[in-house]
Design an enzyme around this catalytic site. Structure first.
Site, PDB file in Angstrom:
ATOM      1  N   ILE A  24       0.830  -1.209   0.000  1.00  0.00           N
ATOM      2  CA  ILE A  24       0.000   0.000   0.000  1.00  0.00           C
ATOM      3  C   ILE A  24       0.865   1.261   0.000  1.00  0.00           C
ATOM      4  O   ILE A  24       0.513   2.267  -0.627  1.00  0.00           O
ATOM      5  CB  ILE A  24      -1.015   0.006   1.173  1.00  0.00           C
ATOM      6  CG1 ILE A  24      -1.956   1.208   1.058  1.00  0.00           C
ATOM      7  CG2 ILE A  24      -0.337  -0.020   2.523  1.00  0.00           C
ATOM      8  CD1 ILE A  24      -2.782   1.244  -0.209  1.00  0.00           C
ATOM      9  N   LYS A 107      -4.475   1.796   8.966  1.00  0.00           N
ATOM     10  CA  LYS A 107      -5.678   1.302   9.619  1.00  0.00           C
ATOM     11  C   LYS A 107      -5.637  -0.207   9.662  1.00  0.00           C
ATOM     12  O   LYS A 107      -5.003  -0.778   8.787  1.00  0.00           O
ATOM     13  CB  LYS A 107      -6.949   1.774   8.905  1.00  0.00           C
ATOM     14  CG  LYS A 107      -6.979   1.677   7.378  1.00  0.00           C
ATOM     15  CD  LYS A 107      -6.686   0.416   6.661  1.00  0.00           C
ATOM     16  CE  LYS A 107      -7.576  -0.758   6.912  1.00  0.00           C
ATOM     17  NZ  LYS A 107      -7.162  -1.957   6.101  1.00  0.00           N
TER      18      LYS A 107
END
Ligand SMILES: NC(=O)c1ccc[n+]([C@@H]2O[C@H](COP(=O)([O-])OP(=O)(O)OC[C@H]3O[C@@H](n4cnc5c(N)ncnc54)[C@H](OP(=O)(O)O)[C@@H]3O)[C@@H](O)[C@H]2O)c1
Length: 349
Positions: A24, A107
């Protein structure tokens, strides 16, 4: 924390380090930092010195390190972005804060309410900014959806329906490893819970869930319900279904729907609204890079010495809902209360 533009004007800039060569980071967040108006991508660290060197070359970064600790010792780095497996967020966020770095951590911020509160305390003691990297919150379409709900055009909101899921085929993926904090609720269900809390501007009081568990012990599919007084979130999240990603809000006077609600990409998006008074309407929203908006807002807080848009306390309250959903899923769907955060906590930093 300063740099120069091409014409020599001095500008405030946060110097960033990235902890790990995670997908990511490589795909979305490091490029967003590189493009950000108030940030500079300075260094990367990996467990492998070779991987760090290749990553630094790809992004034109000046420095690379063969351990996370070595990057934290670099005094020129103001802030770190942490895209480690969920089970490592606590350890490396606290180490980074104690090394004087501001932290943007992926997250979900941690694995439990208690971990979130320990991270908040470390941020308080260090005087550094800590924020959870839920990029979707920074998309202007989410702001518009929040305004529409708050404006009362939908009447009284009764239901939020949300889904986020896809298939993870690789059995070694971190999402399928229980010891790394995997599972569909931790990976994508947390978005459904977070967006409902934002749209309703409220915290849930009860939860129920049913899950399908993998052989390794993670929830590969979870169907959940959160009660918010007279409103309710009904959602499902998965690591083994076809892709699905939407949010709907249903009220007594109208409803709205966001497709690709959380990862809309950078193209223009829309909110489809149907109300008794106005019929069907569509509000177009300009395309943006939500990752870039997130890192710029975070860096603004660092540079201003102000609180982040979303505190670790907010993450802790979300984690209370996830804990209740897991408790219910482990008792075959029994309704369980969401335990409120302790009332004697100091104000969030
Ligand atoms: N906001 C978003 O859009 C978004 C999207 C996807 C994921 N995420 C979050 O970002 C985090 C990383 O997800 P990802 O899919 O990018 O993960 P990933 O590609 O598997 O990367 C995780 C990285 O952590 C490092 N690592 C350290 N210890 C590890 C261990 N025991 N096992 C595996 N990796 C280890 C590795 O980097 P080195 O080998 O370089 O040290 C690895 O590349 C998670 O918290 C996830 O929830 C957020």
């Amino acid at each position: 924390m300063s740099g120069r533009t091409a014409n020599g004007v001095r500008v405030a800039q946060v110097r960033w380090g990235v902890l790990s060569t995670a997908n990511i980071g490589a795909k979305a967040v490091a490029p967003a930092i590189a493009r950000s108006a108030n940030g500079r991508l300075l260094a990367v660290a990996s467990r492998s010195g070779d991987k760090a060197a290749r990553y630094a070359e790809t992004f034109g970064m000046e420095r690379h390190y063969g351990s996370y600790q070595a990057l934290l010792a670099d005094q020129d780095i103001d802030a770190v972005y942490i895209p480690l497996p969920n089970s490592l967020h606590l350890e490396w966020t606290i180490k980074a804060l104690e090394s004087g770095k501001h932290v943007l951590c992926e997250k979900p911020l941690a694995l439990s309410v208690a971990e979130c509160l320990r991270m908040e305390e470390a941020a308080r003691l260090s005087g550094r900014v800590l924020m959870e990297a839920f990029m979707y919150r920074f998309h202007p379409r989410i702001a518009l959806a929040r305004e529409l709900v708050a404006s009362g055009r939908l009447g009284t909101v009764r239901l939020i329906r949300a889904a986020f899921g896809f298939t993870v085929a690789d059995p070694t993926n971190i999402r399928l490893q229980p010891e790394l904090g995997g599972g569909s609720l931790m990976d994508v269900g947390c978005y459904c819970v977070d967006v409902a809390r934002l749209l309703l501007a409220a915290e849930p009081d009860e939860a129920s869930a049913r899950a399908v568990w993998s052989g390794s012990g993670v929830d590969v599919h979870l169907i959940g319900r959160l009660g918010f007084g007279n409103a309710c979130l009904s959602f499902d999240c998965s690591l083994d279904t076809v892709r699905q990603e939407y949010v709907e809000v249903v009220g007594t006077e109208g409803r709205l729907r966001l497709d690709k609600a959380l990862l809309p990409g950078t193209a223009a998006t829309a909110i489809d609204l149907v109300t008794r008074a106005e019929g069907e309407t569509r509000s177009e929203v300009q395309g943006v890079d939500e990752y870039q908006l997130m890192v710029e807002r975070f860096a603004d807080a660092v540079l201003a010495g102000s609180a982040p848009d979303y505190t670790a306390r907010h993450a802790a309250a979300g984690m209370a809902a996830l804990e209740a959903l897991y408790a219910s899923a482990h008792s075959r769907g029994e309704t369980v209360p969401v335990t409120p955060l302790p009332t004697n906590l100091p104000p969030p930093p």
